[in-house]
Design a protein around this motif. Sequence first.
Motif, PDB file in Angstrom:
ATOM      1  N   PRO A  12       0.808  -1.218   0.000  1.00 56.56           N
ATOM      2  CA  PRO A  12       0.000   0.000   0.000  1.00 56.56           C
ATOM      3  C   PRO A  12       0.841   1.268   0.000  1.00 56.56           C
ATOM      4  O   PRO A  12       0.334   2.340  -0.292  1.00 56.56           O
ATOM      5  N   SER A  13       2.143   1.118   0.327  1.00 57.88           N
ATOM      6  CA  SER A  13       2.993   2.301   0.402  1.00 57.88           C
ATOM      7  C   SER A  13       3.324   2.835  -0.999  1.00 57.88           C
ATOM      8  O   SER A  13       3.661   3.994  -1.155  1.00 57.88           O
ATOM      9  N   VAL A  14       3.214   1.969  -2.024  1.00 60.79           N
ATOM     10  CA  VAL A  14       3.540   2.394  -3.381  1.00 60.79           C
ATOM     11  C   VAL A  14       2.272   2.902  -4.048  1.00 60.79           C
ATOM     12  O   VAL A  14       1.241   2.241  -4.015  1.00 60.79           O
ATOM     13  N   GLU A  15       2.357   4.077  -4.654  1.00 61.55           N
ATOM     14  CA  GLU A  15       1.213   4.623  -5.391  1.00 61.55           C
ATOM     15  C   GLU A  15       1.101   3.908  -6.729  1.00 61.55           C
ATOM     16  O   GLU A  15       2.094   3.733  -7.435  1.00 61.55           O
ATOM     17  N   ARG A  16      -0.108   3.483  -7.040  1.00 60.45           N
ATOM     18  CA  ARG A  16      -0.315   2.811  -8.320  1.00 60.45           C
ATOM     19  C   ARG A  16      -1.441   3.496  -9.087  1.00 60.45           C
ATOM     20  O   ARG A  16      -2.368   4.037  -8.494  1.00 60.45           O
ATOM     21  N   CYS A  17      -1.310   3.390 -10.419  1.00 57.69           N
ATOM     22  CA  CYS A  17      -2.332   3.970 -11.287  1.00 57.69           C
ATOM     23  C   CYS A  17      -3.639   3.195 -11.102  1.00 57.69           C
ATOM     24  O   CYS A  17      -3.650   1.969 -11.077  1.00 57.69           O
ATOM     25  N   TYR A  18      -4.738   3.923 -10.985  1.00 57.80           N
ATOM     26  CA  TYR A  18      -6.033   3.262 -10.801  1.00 57.80           C
ATOM     27  C   TYR A  18      -6.428   2.460 -12.032  1.00 57.80           C
ATOM     28  O   TYR A  18      -7.043   1.404 -11.927  1.00 57.80           O
TER      29      TYR A  18
ATOM     30  N   GLU B 119       3.123   1.292 -11.203  1.00 60.00           N
ATOM     31  CA  GLU B 119       3.598   2.228 -10.183  1.00 60.00           C
ATOM     32  C   GLU B 119       3.696   3.634 -10.748  1.00 60.00           C
ATOM     33  O   GLU B 119       4.146   3.813 -11.872  1.00 60.00           O
ATOM     34  N   VAL B 120       3.267   4.606  -9.976  1.00 57.32           N
ATOM     35  CA  VAL B 120       3.378   5.996 -10.428  1.00 57.32           C
ATOM     36  C   VAL B 120       4.038   6.846  -9.332  1.00 57.32           C
ATOM     37  O   VAL B 120       3.955   6.508  -8.154  1.00 57.32           O
ATOM     38  N   ALA B 121       4.696   7.924  -9.762  1.00 57.00           N
ATOM     39  CA  ALA B 121       5.309   8.840  -8.796  1.00 57.00           C
ATOM     40  C   ALA B 121       4.249   9.833  -8.325  1.00 57.00           C
ATOM     41  O   ALA B 121       3.329  10.165  -9.063  1.00 57.00           O
ATOM     42  N   ASN B 122       4.407  10.291  -7.102  1.00 51.36           N
ATOM     43  CA  ASN B 122       3.433  11.230  -6.531  1.00 51.36           C
ATOM     44  C   ASN B 122       3.263  12.492  -7.373  1.00 51.36           C
ATOM     45  O   ASN B 122       2.184  13.066  -7.417  1.00 51.36           O
ATOM     46  N   ALA B 123       4.359  12.897  -8.008  1.00 49.31           N
ATOM     47  CA  ALA B 123       4.325  14.150  -8.758  1.00 49.31           C
ATOM     48  C   ALA B 123       3.680  14.020 -10.137  1.00 49.31           C
ATOM     49  O   ALA B 123       3.340  15.027 -10.754  1.00 49.31           O
TER      50      ALA B 123
ATOM     51  N   VAL C 170       1.279  13.850 -13.138  1.00 50.65           N
ATOM     52  CA  VAL C 170      -0.077  14.343 -13.401  1.00 50.65           C
ATOM     53  C   VAL C 170      -0.859  13.282 -14.175  1.00 50.65           C
ATOM     54  O   VAL C 170      -2.031  13.035 -13.918  1.00 50.65           O
ATOM     55  N   TYR C 171      -0.152  12.659 -15.129  1.00 50.96           N
ATOM     56  CA  TYR C 171      -0.746  11.566 -15.901  1.00 50.96           C
ATOM     57  C   TYR C 171       0.083  10.312 -15.692  1.00 50.96           C
ATOM     58  O   TYR C 171       1.298  10.388 -15.480  1.00 50.96           O
ATOM     59  N   CYS C 172      -0.554   9.133 -15.771  1.00 50.36           N
ATOM     60  CA  CYS C 172       0.189   7.873 -15.673  1.00 50.36           C
ATOM     61  C   CYS C 172       1.094   7.746 -16.890  1.00 50.36           C
ATOM     62  O   CYS C 172       0.656   7.961 -18.023  1.00 50.36           O
ATOM     63  N   ASN C 173       2.359   7.403 -16.645  1.00 47.58           N
ATOM     64  CA  ASN C 173       3.324   7.263 -17.749  1.00 47.58           C
ATOM     65  C   ASN C 173       2.980   6.085 -18.642  1.00 47.58           C
ATOM     66  O   ASN C 173       3.336   6.054 -19.806  1.00 47.58           O
ATOM     67  N   ASN C 174       2.302   5.113 -18.088  1.00 48.11           N
ATOM     68  CA  ASN C 174       1.994   3.897 -18.839  1.00 48.11           C
ATOM     69  C   ASN C 174       0.731   4.042 -19.694  1.00 48.11           C
ATOM     70  O   ASN C 174       0.731   3.711 -20.870  1.00 48.11           O
TER      71      ASN C 174
ATOM     72  N   GLN D 227     -11.404  11.430 -14.669  1.00 48.03           N
ATOM     73  CA  GLN D 227     -10.959  10.050 -14.442  1.00 48.03           C
ATOM     74  C   GLN D 227     -12.007   9.051 -14.929  1.00 48.03           C
ATOM     75  O   GLN D 227     -11.681   8.067 -15.581  1.00 48.03           O
ATOM     76  N   LYS D 228     -13.287   9.349 -14.648  1.00 49.50           N
ATOM     77  CA  LYS D 228     -14.366   8.460 -15.106  1.00 49.50           C
ATOM     78  C   LYS D 228     -14.430   8.425 -16.622  1.00 49.50           C
ATOM     79  O   LYS D 228     -14.652   7.372 -17.233  1.00 49.50           O
ATOM     80  N   LYS D 229     -14.239   9.633 -17.215  1.00 49.56           N
ATOM     81  CA  LYS D 229     -14.282   9.738 -18.675  1.00 49.56           C
ATOM     82  C   LYS D 229     -13.167   8.881 -19.290  1.00 49.56           C
ATOM     83  O   LYS D 229     -13.374   8.172 -20.268  1.00 49.56           O
ATOM     84  N   PHE D 230     -11.987   8.942 -18.643  1.00 49.17           N
ATOM     85  CA  PHE D 230     -10.851   8.172 -19.161  1.00 49.17           C
ATOM     86  C   PHE D 230     -11.150   6.670 -19.121  1.00 49.17           C
ATOM     87  O   PHE D 230     -10.933   5.955 -20.086  1.00 49.17           O
ATOM     88  N   ILE D 231     -11.664   6.192 -18.003  1.00 48.71           N
ATOM     89  CA  ILE D 231     -11.978   4.765 -17.851  1.00 48.71           C
ATOM     90  C   ILE D 231     -13.023   4.344 -18.890  1.00 48.71           C
ATOM     91  O   ILE D 231     -12.911   3.299 -19.526  1.00 48.71           O
ATOM     92  N   GLY D 232     -14.031   5.185 -19.062  1.00 43.22           N
ATOM     93  CA  GLY D 232     -15.083   4.888 -20.038  1.00 43.22           C
ATOM     94  C   GLY D 232     -14.525   4.743 -21.439  1.00 43.22           C
ATOM     95  O   GLY D 232     -14.835   3.779 -22.145  1.00 43.22           O
ATOM     96  N   LYS D 233     -13.656   5.676 -21.822  1.00 40.37           N
ATOM     97  CA  LYS D 233     -13.047   5.650 -23.160  1.00 40.37           C
ATOM     98  C   LYS D 233     -12.193   4.414 -23.327  1.00 40.37           C
ATOM     99  O   LYS D 233     -12.198   3.769 -24.374  1.00 40.37           O
ATOM    100  N   GLN D 234     -11.441   4.077 -22.257  1.00 40.30           N
ATOM    101  CA  GLN D 234     -10.524   2.941 -22.323  1.00 40.30           C
ATOM    102  C   GLN D 234     -11.309   1.645 -22.550  1.00 40.30           C
ATOM    103  O   GLN D 234     -10.901   0.803 -23.345  1.00 40.30           O
ATOM    104  N   ASN D 235     -12.450   1.501 -21.871  1.00 35.91           N
ATOM    105  CA  ASN D 235     -13.274   0.299 -22.060  1.00 35.91           C
ATOM    106  C   ASN D 235     -13.786   0.190 -23.487  1.00 35.91           C
ATOM    107  O   ASN D 235     -13.832  -0.900 -24.048  1.00 35.91           O
ATOM    108  N   GLU D 236     -14.154   1.322 -24.069  1.00 35.67           N
ATOM    109  CA  GLU D 236     -14.611   1.328 -25.456  1.00 35.67           C
ATOM    110  C   GLU D 236     -13.533   0.789 -26.384  1.00 35.67           C
ATOM    111  O   GLU D 236     -13.806  -0.005 -27.267  1.00 35.67           O
ATOM    112  N   VAL D 237     -12.287   1.287 -26.162  1.00 33.55           N
ATOM    113  CA  VAL D 237     -11.174   0.862 -27.014  1.00 33.55           C
ATOM    114  C   VAL D 237     -10.939  -0.636 -26.853  1.00 33.55           C
ATOM    115  O   VAL D 237     -10.744  -1.349 -27.825  1.00 33.55           O
ATOM    116  N   ASP D 238     -11.012  -1.101 -25.581  1.00 34.04           N
ATOM    117  CA  ASP D 238     -10.776  -2.520 -25.318  1.00 34.04           C
ATOM    118  C   ASP D 238     -11.777  -3.409 -26.052  1.00 34.04           C
ATOM    119  O   ASP D 238     -11.405  -4.365 -26.697  1.00 34.04           O
ATOM    120  N   ILE D 239     -13.059  -3.081 -25.944  1.00 32.29           N
ATOM    121  CA  ILE D 239     -14.071  -3.978 -26.492  1.00 32.29           C
ATOM    122  C   ILE D 239     -14.168  -3.844 -28.008  1.00 32.29           C
ATOM    123  O   ILE D 239     -14.197  -4.838 -28.706  1.00 32.29           O
TER     124      ILE D 239
END
Length: 180
Positions: A10-16, A21-25, A27-31, A43-55
């Motif tokens: 839990p000590s390591v910040e991870r992209c939702y 792993e992401v650094a605290n500073a 703004v966007y996930c590098n991956n 954030q919700k918009k991003f997840i929604g778009k990502q699911n569209e691309v996946d399917i």
Amino acid sequence: MENPATLPSPSVERCYACAKEVANADVYCNNCGYPLKGTEWDQKKFIGKQNEVDINLPEFQKRLTHAANSFYYLAGAFIVYGLFYFFIKMDDPGVLSFVLPNFILAIVFLVLGAYSKIKPLACIVSGLCLYIIVLVLNAVGNPASIASGIILKIIIIGYLVKGIKSALEIEKIKKENNIS
Ligand SMILES: [Zn+2]
């Protein structure tokens, strides 16, 4: 996608979104580009778009239709073969032994076509095996048959191999999206 709540440290910040792993500073996930510092709406918009691309449903449907069409074309080819033999061998008492196998194959490929929407990979692999068995049996019975219609045979095999490629992609899409 991994659930960040179940990650071991839990000590390591991870992209939702991608659990890298992401650094605290950041703004966007590098991956994956997830807006780590964005608003909830971003954030919700991003997840929604990502699911569209996946399917990518249209592409998925296109591949399924393509796989099924391979079989319908083959069934059509066997019906044409069957009719062709019927007309050139009409006076031969053994005419049915030429016509029936082609019609039976046509029916088998129609069934495979209909069933390929449910189990594309299994159907196309069976179809290719069946077609090769037919070619081998013909070649054993009549070695001269190997050369006859060789271009058509290569096209049919090429079409089935392409179908297997599509089916593998379909299975991949299904697995990634938990579609059974
Ligand atoms: Zn990410």
